[in-house]
Scaffold this motif. Structure first.
Motif, PDB file in Angstrom:
ATOM      1  N   VAL A 131       0.947  -1.382  -0.158  1.00 34.55           N
ATOM      2  CA  VAL A 131       0.020   0.190  -0.048  1.00 34.55           C
ATOM      3  C   VAL A 131       0.969   1.143   0.001  1.00 34.55           C
ATOM      4  CG1 VAL A 131      -1.661   1.189   1.353  1.00 34.55           C
ATOM      5  CG2 VAL A 131      -1.961  -1.113   1.263  1.00 34.55           C
ATOM      6  N   VAL A 132       1.818   1.248   0.808  1.00 35.64           N
ATOM      7  CA  VAL A 132       2.773   2.431   0.922  1.00 35.64           C
ATOM      8  C   VAL A 132       3.364   2.581  -0.331  1.00 35.64           C
ATOM      9  CG1 VAL A 132       4.945   3.161   1.644  1.00 35.64           C
ATOM     10  CG2 VAL A 132       3.338   2.316   3.257  1.00 35.64           C
ATOM     11  N   ASP A 133       3.916   1.579  -1.334  1.00 33.17           N
ATOM     12  CA  ASP A 133       4.489   1.808  -2.468  1.00 33.17           C
ATOM     13  C   ASP A 133       3.498   2.149  -3.547  1.00 33.17           C
ATOM     14  OD1 ASP A 133       6.759   0.905  -1.379  1.00 33.17           O
ATOM     15  OD2 ASP A 133       6.419  -1.168  -2.258  1.00 33.17           O
ATOM     16  N   GLY A 134       2.233   1.468  -3.367  1.00 28.72           N
ATOM     17  CA  GLY A 134       1.604   2.097  -4.379  1.00 28.72           C
ATOM     18  C   GLY A 134       1.067   3.523  -4.207  1.00 28.72           C
ATOM     19  N   LEU A 135       0.902   4.008  -2.928  1.00 30.08           N
ATOM     20  CA  LEU A 135       0.379   5.536  -2.687  1.00 30.08           C
ATOM     21  C   LEU A 135       1.642   6.512  -3.024  1.00 30.08           C
ATOM     22  CD1 LEU A 135      -1.654   5.045   0.550  1.00 30.08           C
ATOM     23  CD2 LEU A 135      -2.495   5.583  -1.589  1.00 30.08           C
ATOM     24  N   THR A 136       2.747   6.010  -2.886  1.00 28.24           N
ATOM     25  CA  THR A 136       4.054   6.590  -2.982  1.00 28.24           C
ATOM     26  C   THR A 136       4.228   6.836  -4.592  1.00 28.24           C
ATOM     27  OG1 THR A 136       5.189   5.795  -1.156  1.00 28.24           O
ATOM     28  CG2 THR A 136       6.470   6.905  -2.816  1.00 28.24           C
ATOM     29  N   VAL A 137       4.158   5.728  -5.318  1.00 27.95           N
ATOM     30  CA  VAL A 137       3.790   5.950  -6.761  1.00 27.95           C
ATOM     31  C   VAL A 137       2.990   6.974  -7.365  1.00 27.95           C
ATOM     32  CG1 VAL A 137       3.374   4.767  -9.041  1.00 27.95           C
ATOM     33  CG2 VAL A 137       4.849   3.680  -7.435  1.00 27.95           C
ATOM     34  N   GLU A 138       1.776   7.037  -6.715  1.00 25.64           N
ATOM     35  CA  GLU A 138       0.851   8.202  -6.841  1.00 25.64           C
ATOM     36  C   GLU A 138       1.184   9.332  -6.526  1.00 25.64           C
ATOM     37  OE1 GLU A 138      -2.425   7.724  -8.823  1.00 25.64           O
ATOM     38  OE2 GLU A 138      -1.166   5.950  -9.305  1.00 25.64           O
ATOM     39  N   GLY A 139       2.223   9.522  -5.720  1.00 23.10           N
ATOM     40  CA  GLY A 139       2.552  10.912  -5.363  1.00 23.10           C
ATOM     41  C   GLY A 139       2.332  11.470  -4.061  1.00 23.10           C
ATOM     42  N   TYR A 140       1.626  10.660  -3.279  1.00 23.41           N
ATOM     43  CA  TYR A 140       1.033  10.889  -1.773  1.00 23.41           C
ATOM     44  C   TYR A 140       2.485  10.911  -1.257  1.00 23.41           C
ATOM     45  CZ  TYR A 140      -3.574  10.262  -3.163  1.00 23.41           C
ATOM     46  OH  TYR A 140      -4.981  10.263  -3.862  1.00 23.41           O
ATOM     47  N   ALA A 141       2.250  11.824  -0.014  1.00 24.84           N
ATOM     48  CA  ALA A 141       3.253  11.692   1.098  1.00 24.84           C
ATOM     49  C   ALA A 141       2.680  10.667   1.934  1.00 24.84           C
ATOM     50  CB  ALA A 141       3.307  13.242   1.643  1.00 24.84           C
ATOM     51  N   VAL A 142       3.614   9.498   1.993  1.00 28.56           N
ATOM     52  CA  VAL A 142       2.947   8.491   2.941  1.00 28.56           C
ATOM     53  C   VAL A 142       3.934   8.303   4.161  1.00 28.56           C
ATOM     54  CG1 VAL A 142       2.380   6.166   2.630  1.00 28.56           C
ATOM     55  CG2 VAL A 142       2.345   7.494   0.623  1.00 28.56           C
ATOM     56  N   ARG A 143       3.361   7.792   5.298  1.00 24.90           N
ATOM     57  CA  ARG A 143       3.735   7.606   6.478  1.00 24.90           C
ATOM     58  C   ARG A 143       3.319   6.230   6.924  1.00 24.90           C
ATOM     59  NH1 ARG A 143       2.935  11.209  11.028  1.00 24.90           N
ATOM     60  NH2 ARG A 143       1.067  11.784   9.922  1.00 24.90           N
ATOM     61  N   ALA A 144       3.899   5.331   7.610  1.00 19.90           N
ATOM     62  CA  ALA A 144       3.311   3.987   7.795  1.00 19.90           C
ATOM     63  C   ALA A 144       3.382   3.768   9.545  1.00 19.90           C
ATOM     64  CB  ALA A 144       4.039   2.923   7.366  1.00 19.90           C
ATOM     65  N   ALA A 145       2.604   2.859  10.003  1.00 17.30           N
ATOM     66  CA  ALA A 145       2.716   2.350  11.422  1.00 17.30           C
ATOM     67  C   ALA A 145       2.313   1.018  11.305  1.00 17.30           C
ATOM     68  CB  ALA A 145       1.724   3.162  12.233  1.00 17.30           C
ATOM     69  N   ALA A 146       2.707   0.209  12.254  1.00 17.34           N
ATOM     70  CA  ALA A 146       2.695  -1.303  12.228  1.00 17.34           C
ATOM     71  C   ALA A 146       1.443  -1.658  13.274  1.00 17.34           C
ATOM     72  CB  ALA A 146       3.936  -1.985  12.655  1.00 17.34           C
ATOM     73  N   ASP A 147       0.965  -0.851  14.196  1.00 13.83           N
ATOM     74  CA  ASP A 147      -0.120  -1.154  15.249  1.00 13.83           C
ATOM     75  C   ASP A 147      -0.688   0.171  15.553  1.00 13.83           C
ATOM     76  OD1 ASP A 147       1.156  -0.106  17.666  1.00 13.83           O
ATOM     77  OD2 ASP A 147       2.660  -1.678  17.529  1.00 13.83           O
ATOM     78  N   GLY A 148      -1.957  -0.134  16.307  1.00 18.62           N
ATOM     79  CA  GLY A 148      -2.763   1.051  16.736  1.00 18.62           C
ATOM     80  C   GLY A 148      -2.182   1.937  17.646  1.00 18.62           C
ATOM     81  N   LEU A 149      -1.379   1.580  18.283  1.00 16.04           N
ATOM     82  CA  LEU A 149      -0.700   2.562  19.379  1.00 16.04           C
ATOM     83  C   LEU A 149       0.425   3.520  18.364  1.00 16.04           C
ATOM     84  CD1 LEU A 149       0.225   0.571  22.566  1.00 16.04           C
ATOM     85  CD2 LEU A 149      -1.429   2.270  22.162  1.00 16.04           C
ATOM     86  N   GLU A 150       1.246   2.815  17.645  1.00 14.89           N
ATOM     87  CA  GLU A 150       2.107   3.542  16.697  1.00 14.89           C
ATOM     88  C   GLU A 150       1.256   4.758  15.643  1.00 14.89           C
ATOM     89  OE1 GLU A 150       4.771   1.571  14.039  1.00 14.89           O
ATOM     90  OE2 GLU A 150       5.534   0.511  15.569  1.00 14.89           O
ATOM     91  N   ALA A 151      -0.114   4.035  15.377  1.00 16.46           N
ATOM     92  CA  ALA A 151      -0.942   5.068  14.657  1.00 16.46           C
ATOM     93  C   ALA A 151      -1.480   6.345  15.251  1.00 16.46           C
ATOM     94  CB  ALA A 151      -2.066   4.156  14.056  1.00 16.46           C
ATOM     95  N   LEU A 152      -1.696   6.096  16.681  1.00 15.39           N
ATOM     96  CA  LEU A 152      -2.161   7.467  17.353  1.00 15.39           C
ATOM     97  C   LEU A 152      -1.165   8.296  17.696  1.00 15.39           C
ATOM     98  CD1 LEU A 152      -4.635   5.458  19.884  1.00 15.39           C
ATOM     99  CD2 LEU A 152      -5.143   6.866  17.942  1.00 15.39           C
ATOM    100  N   SER A 153       0.110   7.556  17.899  1.00 19.47           N
ATOM    101  CA  SER A 153       1.195   8.423  18.075  1.00 19.47           C
ATOM    102  C   SER A 153       1.701   9.344  16.971  1.00 19.47           C
ATOM    103  CB  SER A 153       2.615   7.732  18.449  1.00 19.47           C
ATOM    104  OG  SER A 153       2.275   7.054  19.659  1.00 19.47           O
TER     105      SER A 153
END
Length: 239
Positions: free
Chosen positions: A28-50
Motif C-alpha cells: 500500500v505504501v509503495d502504491g500510494l508513493t508511486v501516485e505521489g502521496y506523502a506516505v507514512r506507515a505504522a505497524a499497530d494501533g498505538l503507533e498510529a495514534l502517536s
C-alpha cells in the motif's frame, strides 16, 4: 498534477497507512508513493495514534485486525478526541456485521482484503474529495425529502423525530439521491458520483452501503425511501 481535495496537490496530501502485515503495508505504501502521496506507515494501533498526534494526516488507511490496539479501538479513540480525519478501513472479514462495526466506530469507508490497488486509490480519492470544505453556495443549505431533513455542512439529519448522523460515504450516497428525487439512478451512475469510478457488476459495495443507509433512514420503523429498481439501480421515492 492531480488535486484530490481542498485544492491540495497529491504531493501535499499526507496519508498514514496502518497495518501489522509488513507485506500488505509495503504494498500500500509503495502504491500510494508511486501516485505521489506523502506516505507514512505504522505497524499497530498505538503507533498510529502517536503518528496522528505528531503530524495529522489528510487520510488514514487502517487495518482492523491488529495486535496491541486494533483498528476499531483506534477509530473510536480518534473520534472521541474530535479527530475527523477520513478513515478507510481494511478488513479480511467480509461479514456485514464486521463492516458495520467499523463504520459504527467512526470509519468512513471500508475495503475487504484481498483488494485491488486501483480500488483503494479510487476510494481514497473519493474520501479526500468529500473531506474538503463545502462550497460556500452549499454551506447552510438543508436538503429535504418527505419527512427527511439533512444538513450537508454537518452530515447530520432528522427523520420522524430521530436524529441521524452519516459517515462521509453514507452521506455522499444519500446526497446523490436527494439531488435527484424520484429519478431512477443506474448503479454505474451512482458509483461514479460517490466513488469516482464504476467498480463493475461484481462489486457489492453499493448494495452494502444502500443497506447501511436504509438502516439509518428506517430507524424507528419509518417507511422506506430508497427503493431497488431491479435490473437498473435505485430510486428515492415515497411509496
Amino acid at each position: 498534477m492531480r488535486t484530490p481535495a481542498g485544492g491540495k496537490t497529491v504531493a501535499e496530501t499526507s496519508v498514514l497507512v496502518v497495518d501489522d502485515d509488513p507485506d500488505v503495508r509495503a504494498a500500500v505504501v509503495d502504491g500510494l508513493t508511486v501516485e505521489g502521496y506523502a506516505v507514512r506507515a505504522a505497524a499497530d494501533g498505538l503507533e498510529a495514534l502517536s503518528a496522528v498526534a505528531a503530524a495529522p494526516p489528510a487520510a488514514i488507511v487502517l487495518d482492523l485486525a491488529m495486535p496491541v490496539l486494533d483498528g476499531l479501538a483506534v477509530c473510536r479513540r480518534l473520534r472521541e478526541l474530535g479527530d475527523r480525519t477520513p478513515v478507510l478501513v481494511l478488513t479480511a472479514r467480509d461479514a456485514v456485521s464486521d463492516r458495520v462495526a467499523g463504520l459504527d466506530a467512526g470509519a468512513d469507508d471500508y475495503l475487504v482484503k484481498p483488494f485491488a490497488l486501483d480500488e483503494l486509490l479510487a476510494r481514497l480519492r473519493a474520501l479526500l474529495r468529500r473531506a474538503a470544505p463545502p462550497e460556500a453556495t452549499d454551506a447552510g443549505t438543508e436538503l429535504h425529502f418527505a419527512d427527511l431533513t439533512v444538513d450537508p455542512a454537518t452530515r447530520t439529519g432528522e427523520r420522524a423525530g430521530i436524529d441521524l448522523e452519516f459517515t462521509r460515504t453514507e452521506f455522499a450516497l444519500l446526497e446523490v439521491f436527494l439531488r435527484h428525487p424520484g429519478q431512477v439512478l443506474p448503479r454505474e451512475v451512482i458509483q461514479e458520483r460517490v466513488w469516482g469510478t464504476d467498480f463493475g457488476p461484481e462489486s457489492n459495495s453499493l448494495a452494502v452501503y444502500i443497506g447501511y443507509l436504509r438502516r439509518k433512514l428506517e430507524a424507528g420503523g419509518a417507511p422506506r425511501l430508497v427503493h431497488t429498481v431491479h435490473g437498473i439501480g435505485y430510486q428515492l421515492a415515497e411509496r
